[in-house]
Design an enzyme around this catalytic site. Structure first.
Site, PDB file in Angstrom:
ATOM      1  N   ARG A   2       0.774  -1.285   0.154  1.00  0.00           N
ATOM      2  CA  ARG A   2      -0.200   0.021  -0.024  1.00  0.00           C
ATOM      3  C   ARG A   2       0.862   1.140  -0.153  1.00  0.00           C
ATOM      4  O   ARG A   2       0.612   2.267  -0.682  1.00  0.00           O
ATOM      5  CB  ARG A   2      -0.866  -0.147   1.307  1.00  0.00           C
ATOM      6  N   TYR A  17     -17.404  16.850 -14.065  1.00  0.00           N
ATOM      7  CA  TYR A  17     -17.747  15.521 -14.040  1.00  0.00           C
ATOM      8  C   TYR A  17     -18.872  15.279 -13.058  1.00  0.00           C
ATOM      9  O   TYR A  17     -18.792  15.681 -12.082  1.00  0.00           O
ATOM     10  CB  TYR A  17     -16.591  14.499 -14.100  1.00  0.00           C
ATOM     11  N   ASP A  58      -8.926  18.906 -13.685  1.00  0.00           N
ATOM     12  CA  ASP A  58      -9.049  17.355 -13.980  1.00  0.00           C
ATOM     13  C   ASP A  58      -8.684  17.571 -15.433  1.00  0.00           C
ATOM     14  O   ASP A  58      -9.508  18.149 -16.225  1.00  0.00           O
ATOM     15  CB  ASP A  58     -10.478  17.205 -13.592  1.00  0.00           C
ATOM     16  N   LYS A 105      -9.239   6.703 -19.073  1.00  0.00           N
ATOM     17  CA  LYS A 105      -9.500   7.299 -20.378  1.00  0.00           C
ATOM     18  C   LYS A 105      -8.418   7.287 -21.230  1.00  0.00           C
ATOM     19  O   LYS A 105      -7.929   5.945 -21.583  1.00  0.00           O
ATOM     20  CB  LYS A 105     -10.168   8.673 -20.194  1.00  0.00           C
TER      21      LYS A 105
HETATM   22  C1  LIG Z   1     -13.484  14.279 -16.420  1.00  0.00           C
HETATM   23  C2  LIG Z   1     -13.834  13.053 -15.592  1.00  0.00           C
HETATM   24  N1  LIG Z   1     -12.816  12.901 -14.357  1.00  0.00           N
HETATM   25  C3  LIG Z   1     -12.898  11.934 -13.527  1.00  0.00           C
HETATM   26  C4  LIG Z   1     -13.902  10.983 -13.872  1.00  0.00           C
HETATM   27  C5  LIG Z   1     -13.758   9.774 -12.957  1.00  0.00           C
HETATM   28  O1  LIG Z   1     -13.078   8.523 -13.276  1.00  0.00           O
HETATM   29  P1  LIG Z   1     -13.081   7.013 -12.995  1.00  0.00           P
HETATM   30  O2  LIG Z   1     -14.378   6.648 -13.612  1.00  0.00           O
HETATM   31  O3  LIG Z   1     -11.545   6.526 -13.472  1.00  0.00           O
HETATM   32  O4  LIG Z   1     -13.265   6.896 -11.461  1.00  0.00           O
HETATM   33  C6  LIG Z   1     -14.289  10.672 -15.201  1.00  0.00           C
HETATM   34  C7  LIG Z   1     -15.195   9.413 -15.432  1.00  0.00           C
HETATM   35  O5  LIG Z   1     -15.788   9.536 -16.423  1.00  0.00           O
HETATM   36  C8  LIG Z   1     -14.340  11.908 -15.889  1.00  0.00           C
HETATM   37  O6  LIG Z   1     -14.853  11.710 -17.171  1.00  0.00           O
END
Ligand SMILES: Cc1ncc(COP(=O)(O)O)c(C=O)c1O
Length: 392
Positions: free
Chosen positions: A54, A106, A180, A205
């Site tokens: 961890r 998001y 982000d 992604k």
């Molecule tokens: C812009 C954005 N940030 C964060 C996330 C969350 O990521 P995760 O699905 O890997 O937990 C997403 C998921 O679609 C996203 O599109």
């Protein structure tokens, strides 16, 4: 690549292959092995390189060094998902603090504030981060604002936020700017270079790129923030496991190639979509008349590979999704395969309708994540699905 080479001179596409600790010190293997170990023998009391999985693992460490290199950070951290990365970063704050949230973050980011962190008195306020005056007014009014979280392009309308501008305001008020950067990937945009303090990715992604791994990355510019995140990462334990760390490094090696192709495909489809009668509006920062076009050109190396569009109500949306053959109707984005989704019932369903309406996430909005397929096949797929979905 030889250990003593100067990585700071390398270009982004070379760094994708050779960044971090790209070779195994012990064997010379050109890929870091999967060290599938939860604990490590210590030579003597207090003498070890790795201690417990961890806290650290050699495969994860190699990925974290690579992540830092990709965005010129002092450190990178790998998590089990984008959401666990975001949640861990948010635990730097305390009850009574307030975080400004860009209005089109998001849906999952909105949800952890609205339904989870609010229970612990970590407050949030929505701001239109594209409007720097509005951002500054919020900071002026409330001394408890400790950070602002933005996305650029913002999901799903692909609005462009001035990252340097927002970072400057945040700094002026002693707060942090958190970006982000999922929609751009480190290949197209480097928020830390633009003045942000923390860059977060849903590495699920573009970084992974093959829709086969869930992961999150955090890159930071400053040692004191790095120390806090390291402490939280180990304390909370939402770490990325060795196999997924390896998969992510494997994905990152082709990031530049994939992004170049995906961006070119998206530009082509965005221009095609706007020529169609069935399409009312196209949102893509690579279109010259898009509001964010110039700003995006200044702060990023490309316009990304997501295009959103509104189709006319003459079409039955569900039929349109059902009739697509190549493009998959699915959540997520950033993979080699094209994916399409309906934001108001999928990615942004957790956002209250009032806020969705306010920001323009209407029911006829469709978001397309463009993959690496042949652009003509993608175009043909859209055309036949549109034709087959006209309401009788
Ligand atoms: C812009 C954005 N940030 C964060 C996330 C969350 O990521 P995760 O699905 O890997 O937990 C997403 C998921 O679609 C996203 O599109």
């Amino acid at each position: 690549m030889r250990k003593d080479s100067k990585k700071d001179k390398l270009r982004a596409d070379t760094l994708c292959v050779h960044g971090g600790n790209s070779e195994d010190d012990v064997t010379g293997a050109v890929n870091i092995p999967i060290y599938q170990a939860a604990t490590f023998r210590q030579a003597e009391m207090g003498k070890f390189t790795f201690e417990y999985g961890r806290t650290g693992n050699p495969t994860r460490k190699a990925l974290e060094l690579l992540a830092a290199d990709l965005e010129n950070g002092v450190a990178g951290f790998a998590f089990s998902s984008g959401m666990s990365a975001i949640s861990t970063v948010l635990l730097m704050f305390k009850a009574g603090d307030k975080i400004l949230l860009s209005q089109d973050v998001y849906g999952g980011t909105f949800r952890i504030f609205d339904e989870i962190f609010s229970k612990f008195n970590l407050f949030y306020e929505i701001v239109d981060a594209c409007n720097l005056d509005e951002v500054e007014k919020k900071f002026l009014k409330d001394k408890n604002i400790k950070a602002i979280i933005v996305e650029s392009p913002a999901n799903p309308l692909l609005r462009i936020v001035d990252i340097a501008g927002v970072s400057k305001i945040a700094k002026k008020y002693g707060s942090l700017c958190i970006v982000d950067n999922t929609f751009m990937s480190p290949y197209l945009q480097k928020p830390l270079d633009l003045g942000a303090d923390i860059s977060i990715h849903s590495a699920t992604k573009y970084l992974g790129g093959h829709s086969d791994v869930l992961a999150g990355l955090v890159m930071v510019k400053d040692k004191s923030i790095a120390d806090k995140i390291l402490f939280l990462q180990n304390s909370i334990g939402a770490v990325l496991e060795p196999f997924d760390s390896w998969l992510l490094m494997r994905g990152i090696k082709t990031l530049a190639l994939r992004m170049d192709r995906q961006v070119a495909n998206t530009q082509y489809l965005a221009e095609f979509l706007r020529s169609l009668d069935s399409v009312e509006e196209v949102f893509y920062p690579g279109l010259k008349d898009n509001k964010g076009y110039e700003l995006n050109k200044r702060q990023a190396k490309g316009a990304g590979a997501v295009v959103s569009f509104k189709i006319s109500n003459r079409h039955n949306f569900n039929e349109f999704f059902k009739k697509l053959n190549i493009i998959a109707f699915a959540e997520s984005l950033g993979g080699v395969e094209s994916l399409i989704c309906h934001p108001s019932t999928m990615t942004h369903a957790s956002m209250p309708k009032a806020i969705r309406d306010l920001v323009g996430i209407t029911d006829n909005l469709i978001r397309l994540s463009v993959g690496i397929e042949n652009k003509e096949d993608l175009k043909d797929d859209i055309v036949q699905a549109l034709e087959a979905s006209v309401s009788k």
